[in-house]
Motif scaffolding. Structure first.
Motif, PDB file in Angstrom:
ATOM      1  N   ASP A 119       0.865  -1.187   0.000  1.00 26.07           N
ATOM      2  CA  ASP A 119       0.000   0.000   0.000  1.00 26.07           C
ATOM      3  C   ASP A 119       0.893   1.226   0.000  1.00 26.07           C
ATOM      4  O   ASP A 119       1.654   1.457   0.944  1.00 26.07           O
ATOM      5  CB  ASP A 119      -0.884  -0.019   1.249  1.00 26.07           C
ATOM      6  N   LEU A 120       0.795   2.028  -1.076  1.00 28.25           N
ATOM      7  CA  LEU A 120       1.683   3.178  -1.242  1.00 28.25           C
ATOM      8  C   LEU A 120       1.161   4.454  -0.585  1.00 28.25           C
ATOM      9  O   LEU A 120       1.789   5.495  -0.676  1.00 28.25           O
ATOM     10  CB  LEU A 120       1.937   3.429  -2.731  1.00 28.25           C
ATOM     11  N   GLY A 121      -0.001   4.371   0.054  1.00 33.56           N
ATOM     12  CA  GLY A 121      -0.482   5.507   0.830  1.00 33.56           C
ATOM     13  C   GLY A 121      -1.174   6.582   0.015  1.00 33.56           C
ATOM     14  O   GLY A 121      -1.719   6.333  -1.069  1.00 33.56           O
ATOM     15  N   HIS A 122      -1.120   7.796   0.539  1.00 37.03           N
ATOM     16  CA  HIS A 122      -1.812   8.963  -0.021  1.00 37.03           C
ATOM     17  C   HIS A 122      -1.426   9.187  -1.480  1.00 37.03           C
ATOM     18  O   HIS A 122      -0.306   8.910  -1.902  1.00 37.03           O
ATOM     19  CB  HIS A 122      -1.433  10.190   0.824  1.00 37.03           C
ATOM     20  N   LEU A 123      -2.369   9.745  -2.275  1.00 42.05           N
ATOM     21  CA  LEU A 123      -2.127   9.943  -3.702  1.00 42.05           C
ATOM     22  C   LEU A 123      -0.924  10.845  -3.967  1.00 42.05           C
ATOM     23  O   LEU A 123      -0.147  10.595  -4.891  1.00 42.05           O
ATOM     24  CB  LEU A 123      -3.379  10.520  -4.383  1.00 42.05           C
ATOM     25  N   ARG A 124      -0.754  11.893  -3.194  1.00 46.97           N
ATOM     26  CA  ARG A 124       0.393  12.774  -3.421  1.00 46.97           C
ATOM     27  C   ARG A 124       1.693  12.065  -3.017  1.00 46.97           C
ATOM     28  O   ARG A 124       2.739  12.298  -3.635  1.00 46.97           O
ATOM     29  CB  ARG A 124       0.233  14.094  -2.674  1.00 46.97           C
ATOM     30  N   GLN A 125       1.632  11.214  -2.038  1.00 49.79           N
ATOM     31  CA  GLN A 125       2.798  10.403  -1.694  1.00 49.79           C
ATOM     32  C   GLN A 125       3.141   9.473  -2.852  1.00 49.79           C
ATOM     33  O   GLN A 125       4.314   9.298  -3.204  1.00 49.79           O
ATOM     34  CB  GLN A 125       2.496   9.599  -0.430  1.00 49.79           C
ATOM     35  N   GLN A 126       2.120   8.908  -3.481  1.00 47.37           N
ATOM     36  CA  GLN A 126       2.338   8.073  -4.656  1.00 47.37           C
ATOM     37  C   GLN A 126       2.936   8.892  -5.804  1.00 47.37           C
ATOM     38  O   GLN A 126       3.799   8.407  -6.547  1.00 47.37           O
ATOM     39  CB  GLN A 126       1.015   7.448  -5.111  1.00 47.37           C
ATOM     40  N   ALA A 127       2.471  10.131  -5.945  1.00 45.78           N
ATOM     41  CA  ALA A 127       2.992  10.984  -7.019  1.00 45.78           C
ATOM     42  C   ALA A 127       4.479  11.285  -6.814  1.00 45.78           C
ATOM     43  O   ALA A 127       5.235  11.393  -7.785  1.00 45.78           O
ATOM     44  CB  ALA A 127       2.189  12.286  -7.091  1.00 45.78           C
ATOM     45  N   VAL A 128       4.910  11.400  -5.562  1.00 42.51           N
ATOM     46  CA  VAL A 128       6.338  11.589  -5.272  1.00 42.51           C
ATOM     47  C   VAL A 128       7.123  10.359  -5.736  1.00 42.51           C
ATOM     48  O   VAL A 128       8.171  10.476  -6.383  1.00 42.51           O
ATOM     49  CB  VAL A 128       6.561  11.841  -3.763  1.00 42.51           C
ATOM     50  N   LEU A 129       6.622   9.170  -5.420  1.00 37.88           N
ATOM     51  CA  LEU A 129       7.296   7.944  -5.838  1.00 37.88           C
ATOM     52  C   LEU A 129       7.320   7.836  -7.360  1.00 37.88           C
ATOM     53  O   LEU A 129       8.334   7.415  -7.947  1.00 37.88           O
ATOM     54  CB  LEU A 129       6.601   6.719  -5.241  1.00 37.88           C
ATOM     55  N   ALA A 130       6.228   8.205  -8.029  1.00 34.88           N
ATOM     56  CA  ALA A 130       6.187   8.150  -9.493  1.00 34.88           C
ATOM     57  C   ALA A 130       7.268   9.041 -10.098  1.00 34.88           C
ATOM     58  O   ALA A 130       7.928   8.665 -11.075  1.00 34.88           O
ATOM     59  CB  ALA A 130       4.807   8.571 -10.000  1.00 34.88           C
ATOM     60  N   ALA A 131       7.464  10.228  -9.524  1.00 36.03           N
ATOM     61  CA  ALA A 131       8.500  11.124 -10.037  1.00 36.03           C
ATOM     62  C   ALA A 131       9.882  10.504  -9.873  1.00 36.03           C
ATOM     63  O   ALA A 131      10.723  10.576 -10.781  1.00 36.03           O
ATOM     64  CB  ALA A 131       8.425  12.468  -9.312  1.00 36.03           C
ATOM     65  N   LEU A 132      10.149   9.869  -8.737  1.00 35.98           N
ATOM     66  CA  LEU A 132      11.441   9.208  -8.527  1.00 35.98           C
ATOM     67  C   LEU A 132      11.612   8.033  -9.484  1.00 35.98           C
ATOM     68  O   LEU A 132      12.704   7.811 -10.014  1.00 35.98           O
ATOM     69  CB  LEU A 132      11.552   8.724  -7.077  1.00 35.98           C
ATOM     70  N   ALA A 133      10.524   7.290  -9.711  1.00 37.36           N
ATOM     71  CA  ALA A 133      10.613   6.114 -10.576  1.00 37.36           C
ATOM     72  C   ALA A 133      10.879   6.495 -12.026  1.00 37.36           C
ATOM     73  O   ALA A 133      11.630   5.819 -12.731  1.00 37.36           O
ATOM     74  CB  ALA A 133       9.318   5.299 -10.482  1.00 37.36           C
ATOM     75  N   LEU A 134      10.294   7.595 -12.482  1.00 42.52           N
ATOM     76  CA  LEU A 134      10.471   8.000 -13.876  1.00 42.52           C
ATOM     77  C   LEU A 134      11.733   8.845 -14.077  1.00 42.52           C
ATOM     78  O   LEU A 134      12.112   9.115 -15.210  1.00 42.52           O
ATOM     79  CB  LEU A 134       9.229   8.774 -14.341  1.00 42.52           C
ATOM     80  N   CYS A 135      12.366   9.249 -12.988  1.00 44.43           N
ATOM     81  CA  CYS A 135      13.661   9.952 -13.066  1.00 44.43           C
ATOM     82  C   CYS A 135      14.718   9.109 -12.354  1.00 44.43           C
ATOM     83  O   CYS A 135      15.589   9.637 -11.675  1.00 44.43           O
ATOM     84  CB  CYS A 135      13.558  11.325 -12.413  1.00 44.43           C
ATOM     85  N   ARG A 136      14.623   7.798 -12.527  1.00 45.96           N
ATOM     86  CA  ARG A 136      15.397   6.866 -11.701  1.00 45.96           C
ATOM     87  C   ARG A 136      16.902   6.960 -11.918  1.00 45.96           C
ATOM     88  O   ARG A 136      17.666   6.467 -11.111  1.00 45.96           O
ATOM     89  CB  ARG A 136      14.936   5.430 -11.965  1.00 45.96           C
ATOM     90  N   GLU A 137      17.346   7.573 -13.016  1.00 45.56           N
ATOM     91  CA  GLU A 137      18.779   7.610 -13.307  1.00 45.56           C
ATOM     92  C   GLU A 137      19.452   8.885 -12.819  1.00 45.56           C
ATOM     93  O   GLU A 137      20.613   9.132 -13.133  1.00 45.56           O
ATOM     94  CB  GLU A 137      19.004   7.439 -14.815  1.00 45.56           C
ATOM     95  N   ARG A 138      18.754   9.687 -12.032  1.00 51.46           N
ATOM     96  CA  ARG A 138      19.367  10.907 -11.521  1.00 51.46           C
ATOM     97  C   ARG A 138      18.693  11.311 -10.213  1.00 51.46           C
ATOM     98  O   ARG A 138      17.656  10.768  -9.829  1.00 51.46           O
ATOM     99  CB  ARG A 138      19.258  12.047 -12.536  1.00 51.46           C
ATOM    100  N   THR A 139      19.322  12.246  -9.539  1.00 53.11           N
ATOM    101  CA  THR A 139      18.786  12.774  -8.288  1.00 53.11           C
ATOM    102  C   THR A 139      17.717  13.820  -8.587  1.00 53.11           C
ATOM    103  O   THR A 139      17.864  14.640  -9.493  1.00 53.11           O
ATOM    104  CB  THR A 139      19.907  13.411  -7.452  1.00 53.11           C
ATOM    105  N   VAL A 140      16.636  13.772  -7.832  1.00 54.96           N
ATOM    106  CA  VAL A 140      15.526  14.723  -7.986  1.00 54.96           C
ATOM    107  C   VAL A 140      15.505  15.612  -6.753  1.00 54.96           C
ATOM    108  O   VAL A 140      15.407  15.120  -5.623  1.00 54.96           O
ATOM    109  CB  VAL A 140      14.176  13.990  -8.137  1.00 54.96           C
TER     110      VAL A 140
END
Length: 378
Positions: A119-140
């Motif tokens: 369970d990934l929690g709140h939608l905005r928390q999920q959106a943070v993870l999505a940003a990290l996952a789609l920018c996985r080759e660099r620091t955000v």
């Protein structure tokens, strides 16, 4: 049978330097007013530049310009208005040993830890993870995450570190958590931690440094990386003269999509990535279907194209390829009917005439399919 040239990557080279800057800002999701302030231009000049960009690149609207900015490399996924775009590292992504966390963005965001859904929690928390996952080759950076998830209305509290902390706990593999607890108990009994003053904890899959956050390289598998890996393999098979294998690999890549990418996630980043990944899916489907037509598998392609056209009735490349498949199947009247329905719908819903691609396909069908077709893949 006439062959279709492989699709070329969009380019922004016909543009002036100023127009390229405007296109990049549009791709970042900025409004005309924000672009004017960022580039020190009058706001009405931004609209003039955008009109010239659309005309030069034969783009229909602002949404098409956003997609073009991503596809041409002017905008890198995750590069928000506050940072310059960084080059994307390209190449084949291999599954690393010990990888226990999987993340899927090609549909509603989902994640698995040691094979079990979490369970990934709140939608905005999920959106943070999505940003990290789609920018996985660099620091955000934290500012990028704020831009990505909240846009022009950032939260009043420092919520990003809180979300990162929760995501670390959620994604940390169970055996590492248990191992860390066991080491902590051992350290407590022996007094090791007290003597050294060091904390005992398991490694997280999210790394933090002074620049921001990133997924630990090799620790997480993201389905979009696998999709791009398959696209590269399909291209190699096509160049190697094996279109049937390219079709098979494209089908594998399409099977990774589970509906609308990032469905339901809030924020400008998710909105842009939804658009980009949906366009990517359509382009991949058209590439596979084009290969099927070259192989003479017309009837098979027609069935898939009907479904695609029903889902995207205003997508002219889809309509053009459906017309081509119908004509090659000996169904010229049906192909002309598709043109007429698409023409009416474009006029009624968008107030525009058919594109040059659609008109050219229509003229080819009127002359007879043996006249040959122009490429219909984007």
């Amino acid at each position: 049978m006439p062959t279709t040239a492989p699709p070329a990557r969009p380019t922004a080279t016909p543009l002036t330097r100023q127009e390229r800057e405007v296109l990049r800002a549009v791709g970042c999701g900025l409004t005309d007013g924000e672009i004017a302030r960022a580039l020190a231009l009058p706001e009405n000049a931004v609209g003039v530049h955008l009109g010239r960009i659309l005309a030069k690149l034969d783009l229909r609207d602002r949404a098409a310009a956003i997609v073009h900015a991503f596809d041409s490399g002017l905008v890198v996924p995750g590069s928000g208005p506050r940072v310059a775009a960084l080059p994307v590292q390209r190449g084949t992504v291999r599954r690393a040993r010990g990888q226990r966390v999987r993340i899927s963005v090609l549909g509603p965001l989902r994640a698995w830890r040691d094979g079990q859904p979490v369970d990934l929690g709140h939608l905005r928390q999920q959106a943070v993870l999505a940003a990290l996952a789609l920018c996985r080759e660099r620091t955000v950076s934290k500012d990028e995450l704020l831009d990505a998830v909240w846009g022009m209305e950032p939260p009043l509290t420092k919520v990003v570190p809180v979300y990162i902390y929760r995501l670390r706990k959620i994604l940390q593999p169970e055996n590492e958590t248990e191992g860390a607890a066991a080491r902590a108990r051992t350290a407590s009994r022996t007094g090791t931690a007290a003597r050294t003053g060091t904390a005992v904890r398991a490694e997280s899959v999210i790394r933090h440094d002074r620049c921001g956050y990133r997924l630990v390289p090799g620790a997480v598998e993201v389905d979009v990386a696998r999709m791009e890996e398959l696209v590269t393999a399909a291209g190699a098979a096509e160049r190697g003269g094996d279109p049937a294998e390219a079709v098979r690999i494209c089908a594998q890549a399409l099977d990774l999509f589970r509906g609308e990418p990032l469905a339901g996630l809030p924020g400008p980043f998710a909105e842009l990535e939804r658009l980009r990944l949906t366009e990517r899916r359509t382009g991949l489907a058209l590439r596979k279907l084009d290969l099927q037509l070259r192989l003479g598998r017309h009837t098979e392609a027609v069935g898939e194209l009907w479904a695609l056209a029903a889902a995207q009735p205003l997508d002219e490349p889809v309509a053009a390829m459906l017309m081509r498949a119908l004509c090659l199947s000996g169904r010229q009247a049906d192909a002309l009917g598709v043109f007429e329905r698409t023409r009416r719908r474009l006029a009624d819903e968008l107030g525009v005439a058919p594109s040059r691609l659609l008109r050219r396909t229509h003229q080819t069908i009127l002359r007879g399919c043996e006249a040959g077709f122009a490429p219909t893949t984007p």
